[in-house]
Motif scaffolding. Structure first.
Motif, PDB file in Angstrom:
ATOM      1  N   SER A 183      -4.296   6.786  -5.998  1.00 44.18           N
ATOM      2  CA  SER A 183      -5.134   7.176  -4.843  1.00 44.18           C
ATOM      3  C   SER A 183      -5.126   6.014  -3.832  1.00 44.18           C
ATOM      4  O   SER A 183      -4.691   4.764  -3.934  1.00 44.18           O
ATOM      5  N   HIS A 184      -5.822   6.514  -2.711  1.00 45.92           N
ATOM      6  CA  HIS A 184      -6.108   5.484  -1.631  1.00 45.92           C
ATOM      7  C   HIS A 184      -7.012   4.262  -2.232  1.00 45.92           C
ATOM      8  O   HIS A 184      -6.532   3.171  -1.920  1.00 45.92           O
ATOM      9  N   HIS A 185      -7.942   4.462  -2.988  1.00 47.92           N
ATOM     10  CA  HIS A 185      -8.676   3.412  -3.765  1.00 47.92           C
ATOM     11  C   HIS A 185      -7.733   2.670  -4.364  1.00 47.92           C
ATOM     12  O   HIS A 185      -7.713   1.236  -4.468  1.00 47.92           O
ATOM     13  N   ASP A 186      -6.816   2.989  -5.404  1.00 48.81           N
ATOM     14  CA  ASP A 186      -6.296   2.379  -6.108  1.00 48.81           C
ATOM     15  C   ASP A 186      -5.244   1.590  -5.469  1.00 48.81           C
ATOM     16  O   ASP A 186      -4.848   0.534  -5.868  1.00 48.81           O
ATOM     17  N   GLN A 198      -5.008  -5.921  -3.037  1.00 45.99           N
ATOM     18  CA  GLN A 198      -5.960  -6.893  -3.362  1.00 45.99           C
ATOM     19  C   GLN A 198      -5.509  -7.740  -4.250  1.00 45.99           C
ATOM     20  O   GLN A 198      -5.589  -9.027  -4.343  1.00 45.99           O
ATOM     21  N   SER A 232       2.660   1.832  -3.416  1.00 44.77           N
ATOM     22  CA  SER A 232       1.497   2.254  -4.319  1.00 44.77           C
ATOM     23  C   SER A 232       1.229   3.850  -4.261  1.00 44.77           C
ATOM     24  O   SER A 232       1.070   4.499  -5.134  1.00 44.77           O
ATOM     25  N   ARG A 233       0.999   4.199  -2.867  1.00 44.92           N
ATOM     26  CA  ARG A 233       0.716   5.531  -2.647  1.00 44.92           C
ATOM     27  C   ARG A 233       1.863   6.555  -2.940  1.00 44.92           C
ATOM     28  O   ARG A 233       1.727   7.439  -3.544  1.00 44.92           O
ATOM     29  N   TYR A 254       0.821  -1.263   0.058  1.00 46.71           N
ATOM     30  CA  TYR A 254      -0.053  -0.071  -0.043  1.00 46.71           C
ATOM     31  C   TYR A 254       0.752   1.237  -0.014  1.00 46.71           C
ATOM     32  O   TYR A 254       0.591   1.982  -0.801  1.00 46.71           O
ATOM     33  N   LYS A 302      -2.732   0.543 -13.832  1.00 46.20           N
ATOM     34  CA  LYS A 302      -3.461   1.851 -13.001  1.00 46.20           C
ATOM     35  C   LYS A 302      -3.263   2.913 -13.723  1.00 46.20           C
ATOM     36  O   LYS A 302      -4.024   4.105 -14.152  1.00 46.20           O
ATOM     37  N   ARG A 341      -5.701   5.548 -15.950  1.00 43.76           N
ATOM     38  CA  ARG A 341      -6.014   6.969 -15.773  1.00 43.76           C
ATOM     39  C   ARG A 341      -5.379   7.932 -16.769  1.00 43.76           C
ATOM     40  O   ARG A 341      -5.784   9.158 -16.868  1.00 43.76           O
ATOM     41  N   GLU A 382      -5.298   0.402  -2.454  1.00 41.49           N
ATOM     42  CA  GLU A 382      -5.729  -0.691  -1.767  1.00 41.49           C
ATOM     43  C   GLU A 382      -6.116  -1.818  -2.749  1.00 41.49           C
ATOM     44  O   GLU A 382      -6.221  -3.226  -2.523  1.00 41.49           O
ATOM     45  N   GLU A 383      -6.655  -1.491  -3.936  1.00 43.55           N
ATOM     46  CA  GLU A 383      -6.785  -2.566  -5.340  1.00 43.55           C
ATOM     47  C   GLU A 383      -5.479  -3.332  -5.442  1.00 43.55           C
ATOM     48  O   GLU A 383      -5.538  -4.389  -5.727  1.00 43.55           O
TER      49      GLU A 383
END
Length: 203
Positions: free
Chosen positions: A49-52, A58, A43-44, A40, A92, A96, A54-55
Protein backbone atom coordinates in the motif's frame (compact mmCIF):
# COMPACT_ATOMS: atom_id res chain seq x y z
CA UNK A 1 17.20 12.61 -23.25
CA UNK A 2 20.79 11.58 -22.49
CA UNK A 3 21.13 8.89 -19.84
CA UNK A 4 23.48 9.54 -16.87
CA UNK A 5 26.92 7.99 -17.11
CA UNK A 6 27.01 4.89 -14.81
CA UNK A 7 30.58 5.71 -13.81
CA UNK A 8 29.56 9.22 -12.77
CA UNK A 9 26.64 7.80 -10.75
CA UNK A 10 28.94 5.34 -8.97
CA UNK A 11 31.44 8.10 -8.15
CA UNK A 12 28.68 10.32 -6.81
CA UNK A 13 27.29 7.48 -4.69
CA UNK A 14 30.73 6.68 -3.31
CA UNK A 15 31.23 10.35 -2.44
CA UNK A 16 27.88 10.54 -0.67
CA UNK A 17 28.59 7.35 1.30
CA UNK A 18 31.99 8.70 2.33
CA UNK A 19 30.42 11.93 3.57
CA UNK A 20 27.59 10.09 5.36
CA UNK A 21 30.19 8.03 7.22
CA UNK A 22 31.49 11.37 8.45
CA UNK A 23 27.99 12.21 9.76
CA UNK A 24 27.30 14.67 6.94
CA UNK A 25 23.54 15.26 7.06
CA UNK A 26 23.47 17.13 3.75
CA UNK A 27 24.98 14.13 1.95
CA UNK A 28 22.44 11.92 3.70
CA UNK A 29 19.62 14.14 2.44
CA UNK A 30 21.04 14.06 -1.09
CA UNK A 31 21.09 10.25 -1.00
CA UNK A 32 17.49 10.33 0.19
CA UNK A 33 16.49 12.59 -2.69
CA UNK A 34 18.24 10.30 -5.14
CA UNK A 35 16.81 6.95 -4.03
CA UNK A 36 13.59 7.52 -2.08
CA UNK A 37 11.29 7.61 -5.11
CA UNK A 38 12.91 4.48 -6.54
CA UNK A 39 12.42 2.61 -3.24
CA UNK A 40 8.80 3.75 -3.09
CA UNK A 41 8.14 2.67 -6.68
CA UNK A 42 9.61 -0.80 -6.20
CA UNK A 43 7.67 -1.27 -2.97
CA UNK A 44 4.42 -0.31 -4.67
CA UNK A 45 5.10 -2.70 -7.55
CA UNK A 46 5.43 -5.46 -4.98
CA UNK A 47 1.77 -4.80 -4.05
CA UNK A 48 2.43 -2.76 -0.91
CA UNK A 49 0.00 0.00 0.00
CA UNK A 50 0.99 3.67 -0.21
CA UNK A 51 1.39 3.74 3.57
CA UNK A 52 3.54 0.59 3.69
CA UNK A 53 5.70 1.77 0.79
CA UNK A 54 6.35 5.06 2.57
CA UNK A 55 7.31 3.13 5.70
CA UNK A 56 9.77 1.06 3.65
CA UNK A 57 11.42 4.29 2.47
CA UNK A 58 11.67 5.57 6.04
CA UNK A 59 13.00 2.24 7.33
CA UNK A 60 15.67 2.05 4.62
CA UNK A 61 17.10 5.47 5.40
CA UNK A 62 16.82 5.02 9.13
CA UNK A 63 18.86 1.83 8.75
CA UNK A 64 21.45 3.61 6.60
CA UNK A 65 21.87 6.41 9.11
CA UNK A 66 22.12 4.08 12.10
CA UNK A 67 24.73 1.93 10.35
CA UNK A 68 26.51 4.82 8.60
CA UNK A 69 29.89 4.14 10.18
CA UNK A 70 29.87 0.61 8.77
CA UNK A 71 29.07 1.64 5.19
CA UNK A 72 31.62 0.70 2.53
CA UNK A 73 32.03 3.32 -0.19
CA UNK A 74 33.74 0.78 -2.46
CA UNK A 75 30.50 -1.23 -2.66
CA UNK A 76 27.31 -0.34 -4.52
CA UNK A 77 24.97 1.63 -2.28
CA UNK A 78 22.23 0.83 -4.81
CA UNK A 79 22.66 -2.92 -4.18
CA UNK A 80 22.86 -2.32 -0.43
CA UNK A 81 19.61 -0.35 -0.49
CA UNK A 82 17.93 -3.03 -2.58
CA UNK A 83 18.87 -5.66 0.01
CA UNK A 84 17.29 -3.59 2.78
CA UNK A 85 14.18 -3.09 0.66
CA UNK A 86 13.82 -6.85 0.16
CA UNK A 87 14.02 -7.44 3.91
CA UNK A 88 11.48 -4.71 4.57
CA UNK A 89 9.02 -6.01 2.00
CA UNK A 90 9.23 -9.50 3.53
CA UNK A 91 8.33 -8.12 6.94
CA UNK A 92 5.36 -6.25 5.51
CA UNK A 93 4.18 -9.33 3.62
CA UNK A 94 4.48 -11.53 6.69
CA UNK A 95 2.59 -9.00 8.78
CA UNK A 96 -0.44 -8.82 6.55
CA UNK A 97 -0.15 -12.36 5.09
CA UNK A 98 -1.96 -11.36 1.92
CA UNK A 99 -0.65 -11.67 -1.63
CA UNK A 100 -1.76 -11.84 -5.22
CA UNK A 101 -1.38 -15.38 -6.54
CA UNK A 102 1.53 -16.24 -8.81
CA UNK A 103 -0.51 -16.34 -11.98
CA UNK A 104 -1.58 -12.76 -11.44
CA UNK A 105 2.10 -11.76 -11.38
CA UNK A 106 3.20 -13.81 -14.36
CA UNK A 107 2.19 -11.80 -17.44
CA UNK A 108 1.85 -8.16 -16.33
CA UNK A 109 4.82 -8.12 -13.98
CA UNK A 110 7.22 -9.97 -16.26
CA UNK A 111 6.51 -7.38 -18.96
CA UNK A 112 6.65 -4.36 -16.69
CA UNK A 113 9.81 -5.54 -14.94
CA UNK A 114 11.68 -6.21 -18.17
CA UNK A 115 13.34 -2.78 -18.07
CA UNK A 116 14.21 -2.76 -14.38
CA UNK A 117 16.97 -5.03 -13.07
CA UNK A 118 15.89 -5.09 -9.42
CA UNK A 119 12.24 -5.75 -10.25
CA UNK A 120 13.22 -8.50 -12.69
CA UNK A 121 15.28 -10.22 -9.99
CA UNK A 122 12.26 -10.20 -7.68
CA UNK A 123 9.99 -11.66 -10.35
CA UNK A 124 12.47 -14.38 -11.31
CA UNK A 125 12.87 -15.42 -7.67
CA UNK A 126 9.09 -15.66 -7.36
CA UNK A 127 8.85 -17.81 -10.47
CA UNK A 128 11.73 -20.16 -9.62
CA UNK A 129 10.81 -20.85 -6.03
CA UNK A 130 7.11 -21.26 -6.79
CA UNK A 131 7.99 -24.02 -9.20
CA UNK A 132 10.37 -25.71 -6.76
CA UNK A 133 8.00 -25.50 -3.79
CA UNK A 134 5.08 -27.02 -5.66
CA UNK A 135 7.25 -29.71 -7.23
CA UNK A 136 8.27 -30.85 -3.75
CA UNK A 137 4.69 -31.68 -2.84
CA UNK A 138 3.57 -35.33 -3.04
CA UNK A 139 2.45 -36.15 -6.60
CA UNK A 140 -1.32 -36.18 -5.96
CA UNK A 141 -1.21 -33.07 -3.78
CA UNK A 142 0.83 -31.25 -6.40
CA UNK A 143 -1.57 -32.18 -9.19
CA UNK A 144 -4.65 -31.05 -7.30
CA UNK A 145 -2.99 -27.92 -5.89
CA UNK A 146 -1.88 -26.74 -9.33
CA UNK A 147 -5.32 -27.35 -10.81
CA UNK A 148 -6.99 -25.44 -7.97
CA UNK A 149 -4.59 -22.50 -7.46
CA UNK A 150 -2.94 -21.99 -10.82
CA UNK A 151 -5.48 -23.34 -13.30
CA UNK A 152 -8.29 -21.96 -11.09
CA UNK A 153 -10.50 -25.04 -11.36
CA UNK A 154 -13.21 -25.79 -8.84
CA UNK A 155 -13.08 -28.87 -6.60
CA UNK A 156 -15.96 -30.32 -8.62
CA UNK A 157 -14.12 -29.81 -11.93
CA UNK A 158 -10.95 -31.38 -10.55
CA UNK A 159 -12.88 -34.34 -9.16
CA UNK A 160 -14.53 -34.92 -12.52
CA UNK A 161 -11.28 -34.68 -14.49
CA UNK A 162 -9.30 -36.95 -12.13
CA UNK A 163 -12.19 -39.33 -11.46
CA UNK A 164 -12.06 -38.64 -7.72
CA UNK A 165 -14.66 -37.68 -5.15
CA UNK A 166 -14.99 -34.00 -4.28
CA UNK A 167 -14.16 -34.88 -0.69
CA UNK A 168 -10.88 -36.50 -1.77
CA UNK A 169 -9.97 -33.44 -3.84
CA UNK A 170 -10.72 -31.10 -0.95
CA UNK A 171 -8.64 -33.27 1.37
CA UNK A 172 -5.66 -33.13 -1.04
CA UNK A 173 -5.98 -29.36 -1.33
CA UNK A 174 -6.06 -29.06 2.44
CA UNK A 175 -2.97 -31.25 2.86
CA UNK A 176 -1.03 -29.36 0.19
CA UNK A 177 -1.96 -25.99 1.67
CA UNK A 178 -1.02 -27.14 5.17
CA UNK A 179 2.35 -28.39 3.90
CA UNK A 180 3.15 -25.10 2.19
CA UNK A 181 2.06 -23.08 5.21
CA UNK A 182 4.45 -25.14 7.32
CA UNK A 183 7.27 -24.26 4.91
CA UNK A 184 6.44 -20.58 5.36
CA UNK A 185 6.42 -20.82 9.14
CA UNK A 186 9.86 -22.48 9.15
CA UNK A 187 11.37 -20.27 6.46
CA UNK A 188 13.71 -18.28 8.72
CA UNK A 189 16.65 -16.97 6.72
CA UNK A 190 15.06 -17.60 3.33
CA UNK A 191 15.04 -14.60 0.98
CA UNK A 192 11.85 -12.58 1.01
CA UNK A 193 10.77 -13.58 -2.48
CA UNK A 194 10.94 -17.27 -1.69
CA UNK A 195 8.54 -16.77 1.19
CA UNK A 196 6.16 -14.35 -0.49
CA UNK A 197 5.44 -16.56 -3.46
CA UNK A 198 4.32 -19.36 -1.15
CA UNK A 199 1.98 -17.03 0.70
CA UNK A 200 0.75 -15.72 -2.62
CA UNK A 201 -0.12 -19.20 -3.82
CA UNK A 202 -2.16 -19.78 -0.67
CA UNK A 203 -4.53 -16.87 -1.32
Amino acid sequence: MQQPDPITIEKEDAYLVRKIKQHDELAYYRLYQKYSSKIYRISRKMDLSHHDAEEIVQDVFLHIWKSRERLDESLSINAYIFTIVKTGVLKKYKKRARFVAYQQYAVPMSQEFSTNTEDKVIFEDLHDFATEAINNLPVKQKEVFVMKNIQHMTAEEIASQLNLSVRTVENQIYRATKSLRKKIETSQGVSYSLVTVLIGLLN
